[in-house]
Design a protein around this motif. Structure first.
Motif, mmCIF file in Angstrom:
data_model
loop_
_atom_site.group_PDB
_atom_site.id
_atom_site.type_symbol
_atom_site.label_atom_id
_atom_site.label_comp_id
_atom_site.label_asym_id
_atom_site.label_seq_id
_atom_site.Cartn_x
_atom_site.Cartn_y
_atom_site.Cartn_z
ATOM 1 N N SER A 303 0.817 -1.205 0.000
ATOM 2 C CA SER A 303 0.000 0.000 0.000
ATOM 3 C C SER A 303 0.855 1.261 0.000
ATOM 4 N N LYS A 304 1.972 1.222 0.712
ATOM 5 C CA LYS A 304 2.819 2.413 0.818
ATOM 6 C C LYS A 304 3.363 2.855 -0.541
ATOM 7 N N ASP A 305 3.500 1.905 -1.480
ATOM 8 C CA ASP A 305 3.982 2.267 -2.816
ATOM 9 C C ASP A 305 2.999 3.203 -3.511
ATOM 10 N N ILE A 306 1.704 2.912 -3.388
ATOM 11 C CA ILE A 306 0.673 3.762 -3.989
ATOM 12 C C ILE A 306 0.607 5.109 -3.271
ATOM 13 N N MET A 307 0.570 5.061 -1.942
ATOM 14 C CA MET A 307 0.412 6.296 -1.177
ATOM 15 C C MET A 307 1.597 7.235 -1.377
ATOM 16 N N LYS A 308 2.786 6.684 -1.485
ATOM 17 C CA LYS A 308 3.967 7.505 -1.726
ATOM 18 C C LYS A 308 3.847 8.262 -3.036
ATOM 19 N N ARG A 309 3.353 7.578 -4.062
ATOM 20 C CA ARG A 309 3.230 8.210 -5.372
ATOM 21 C C ARG A 309 2.162 9.302 -5.346
ATOM 22 N N VAL A 310 1.011 9.004 -4.750
ATOM 23 C CA VAL A 310 -0.058 9.998 -4.694
ATOM 24 C C VAL A 310 0.404 11.231 -3.927
ATOM 25 N N LYS A 311 1.048 11.031 -2.796
ATOM 26 C CA LYS A 311 1.507 12.156 -1.978
ATOM 27 C C LYS A 311 2.546 12.995 -2.715
ATOM 28 N N SER A 312 3.418 12.332 -3.465
ATOM 29 C CA SER A 312 4.413 13.065 -4.254
ATOM 30 C C SER A 312 3.735 13.929 -5.311
ATOM 31 N N ASP A 313 2.756 13.354 -6.018
ATOM 32 C CA ASP A 313 2.041 14.114 -7.050
ATOM 33 C C ASP A 313 1.298 15.304 -6.444
ATOM 34 N N LEU A 314 0.633 15.082 -5.315
ATOM 35 C CA LEU A 314 -0.123 16.163 -4.675
ATOM 36 C C LEU A 314 0.807 17.249 -4.146
ATOM 37 N N LYS A 315 1.960 16.852 -3.639
ATOM 38 C CA LYS A 315 2.935 17.821 -3.131
ATOM 39 C C LYS A 315 3.444 18.721 -4.256
ATOM 40 N N ILE A 316 3.761 18.100 -5.399
ATOM 41 C CA ILE A 316 4.242 18.883 -6.541
ATOM 42 C C ILE A 316 3.157 19.834 -7.029
ATOM 43 N N SER A 317 1.934 19.340 -7.113
ATOM 44 C CA SER A 317 0.831 20.198 -7.557
ATOM 45 C C SER A 317 0.650 21.381 -6.615
#
Length: 522
Positions: A303-317
């Motif tokens: 699960s952490k693999d998905i959450m890490k990616r989503v959080k990275s995308d949201l942080k950049i946005s």
């Protein structure tokens, strides 16, 4: 302990049926005088993107051997025979078409009998293979007609621009290319059919000829009506290069979209020859978004693999005032077919992730019906070829970009109805799925991911298993979820059990479940 109380599907079914009628043209309706709004659409995660190859989209394979041989009575794809199929896309809820490269391709040291779409051989000419020679129009006029017809249906059009030049171009315009110590144009990484452009001159300044040629390419694409571009391997060109190209495009069309193939996790494939620009710097240069990291989804196991990616995308946005976004890349032409990788369960998971995650959904031609992209002719010797390669070169299980191949289609006709259900739900629940915040939920099983999209009192909850082999049980912890909470099933198997803020779920391999909750406070 009790099973959760469901809101039965009568009202939801009516809403989904209504959404089916309203979703046909996407979020905006067709108009007589087209006004590009693609940057605004993309920044708000309102683009629903469908990628296609004009060479195959309208093709007719009469004898069913998967390869298109016009001399044998087959019909190769052109801009004109692609037009009648545009309405099919609007009925799927698509509002943005992404064309794989349509520029002229190289013929020397080529891969495949038509040449790779990414072996750029001209900055100002479209591929003659896309021309319908039975009419007097030029291929550029045909392309413009195709885009005009797309616009009439409310479809925006993105066109892919290659990152490297063909071997042919390296012979004809040597000053555009990096040379090794022996004076040969550099082959980047394992991309054997292309050569690496020289971005900087020997004095350390931008190669003006390359910048101007990219501007010419942008002008040509704008002249035929394109609404934006996707830049192949954008990170191997620097901030200052893209700043000039993007500023040039925006002088004519402020809404002209630029998407970079780049992501924070990738490393430089050509580090010996040039630097690798970061996603943040590309966005600062004017790119509206990026894509790439989700290409590794099949390698995600926790699960952490998905959450890490989503959080990275949201942080950049967030760093860019939410004016930048990303495009999903779960299943592009660079990856093996989802059906090959994980069958229908993985296909269903990726479909619902596209629908529910905070990004712009992307679907490759053939995805909707589960094409395996396994071709009968793969890597066999060809009788005829328009390049110096006499083999039908393909990457097994990947979308063919090297030959004149059949129209993409799979053998899973039932998937289309599943796809339509997911897309209808996306449009019906758009206030939550587009405008809602992302909320991560904890689970007691690292293989299980769970999250919600919430807007006000309404939420869409998504739970899925990354376990490829075994059925598993898990607890999903949702604060303030009560035994008597109301949930409406959207996509699920067995009904979950709720007890004291825990949702107990049973998940098959790669299963994803989706629920609607109302009056939530978590």
């Amino acid at each position: 302990m009790k099973r959760i109380v469901f809101i039965r599907g009568f009202v939801l079914t009516l809403l989904l049926l209504f959404a089916g009628a309203s979703a046909n043209t996407g979020i905006c309706s067709a108009r007589e005088a087209w006004s590009n709004d693609l940057r605004t659409l993309f920044a708000g995660n309102r683009s629903v993107i469908y990628a296609l190859n004009i060479r195959s989209f309208g093709a007719v394979d009469k004898n069913g051997d998967d390869i298109i041989v016009p001399l044998s009575g087959d019909t190769q794809g052109t801009f004109l025979n692609a037009v009648p199929r545009l309405k099919e896309l609007t009925k799927l809820g698509i509002n943005t078409i992404y064309l794989l490269p349509v520029t002229k391709t190289g013929k020397l040291k080529a891969l495949g009998t038509a040449g790779s779409l990414y072996a750029l051989d001209s900055f100002e000419k479209l591929s003659p293979l896309l021309d319908d020679r039975s009419n007097p129009m030029s291929v550029e006029q045909e392309a413009k007609l195709f885009i005009d017809e797309a616009h009439k249906l409310g479809l925006r059009v993105i066109i892919d621009i290659p990152s490297c030049g063909s071997y042919d171009m390296s012979l004809e315009q040597p000053d555009l290319f990096i040379r090794d110590k022996d004076g040969n144009a550099v082959v980047p990484a394992d991309w054997t059919d292309v050569r690496l452009f020289k971005v900087y001159d020997e004095d350390g300044k931008l190669n003006r000829a390359l910048v101007e040629n990219y501007q010419k390419m942008i002008k040509m694409l704008q002249d035929i009506g394109a609404d934006g571009v996707r830049a192949d391997v954008a990170a191997i060109k620097p901030y200052e290069f893209w700043k000039e190209v993007i500023d040039y495009a925006r002088m004519k069309d402020p809404q002209f979209l630029f998407i970079a193939e780049a992501c924070p996790a990738w490393t430089n494939p050509v580090k010996q020859w040039c630097k690798y620009e970061s996603v943040q710097r590309l966005l600062e240069a004017g790119f509206d978004g990026y894509y790439g990291d989700w290409a590794n989804f099949s390698d995600f196991s926790k699960s952490k693999d998905i959450m890490k990616r989503v959080k990275s995308d949201l942080k950049i946005s967030k760093e860019f005032n939410n004016q930048k976004s990303n495009m999903s890349s779960f299943a592009t032409h660079d990856q093996q077919s989802v059906i090959v990788r994980g069958g229908v369960p993985l296909w269903e998971m990726i479909t619902w992730l596209n629908v529910t995650l905070p990004m712009n959904p992307y679907f490759l031609d053939g995805y909707v019906t589960g094409d395996s992209y396994i071709y009968r002719y793969e890597n066999k010797k060809a009788d005829t070829s328009s390049t110096d390669d006499d083999y039908y070169f393909v990457h097994r299980g990947k979308f063919d970009i090297f030959n004149l191949s059949r129209r993409p289609a799979g053998n899973y006709s039932e998937l289309k109805e599943k796809f339509l259900k997911a897309m209808k739900f996306k449009y019906w629940a758009k206030s939550v799925l587009i405008d809602g915040e992302f909320v991560e939920f904890k689970t007691n099983n690292p293989d299980v991911f769970a999250y919600a999209r919430r807007n006000g009192d309404d939420a869409v909850v998504v739970v899925g298993s990354l376990n490829k082999e075994h059925e598993i049980d898990a607890n999903v912890y949702i604060r303030n979820l009560k035994d008597t909470s109301f949930i409406s099933p959207v996509k699920m198997g067995e009904a979950p059990i709720v007890k004291r803020g825990k949702m107990l779920v049973s998940l098959k391999p790669y299963e994803v479940q989706v629920y609607m909750l109302n009056k939530v406070n978590f």
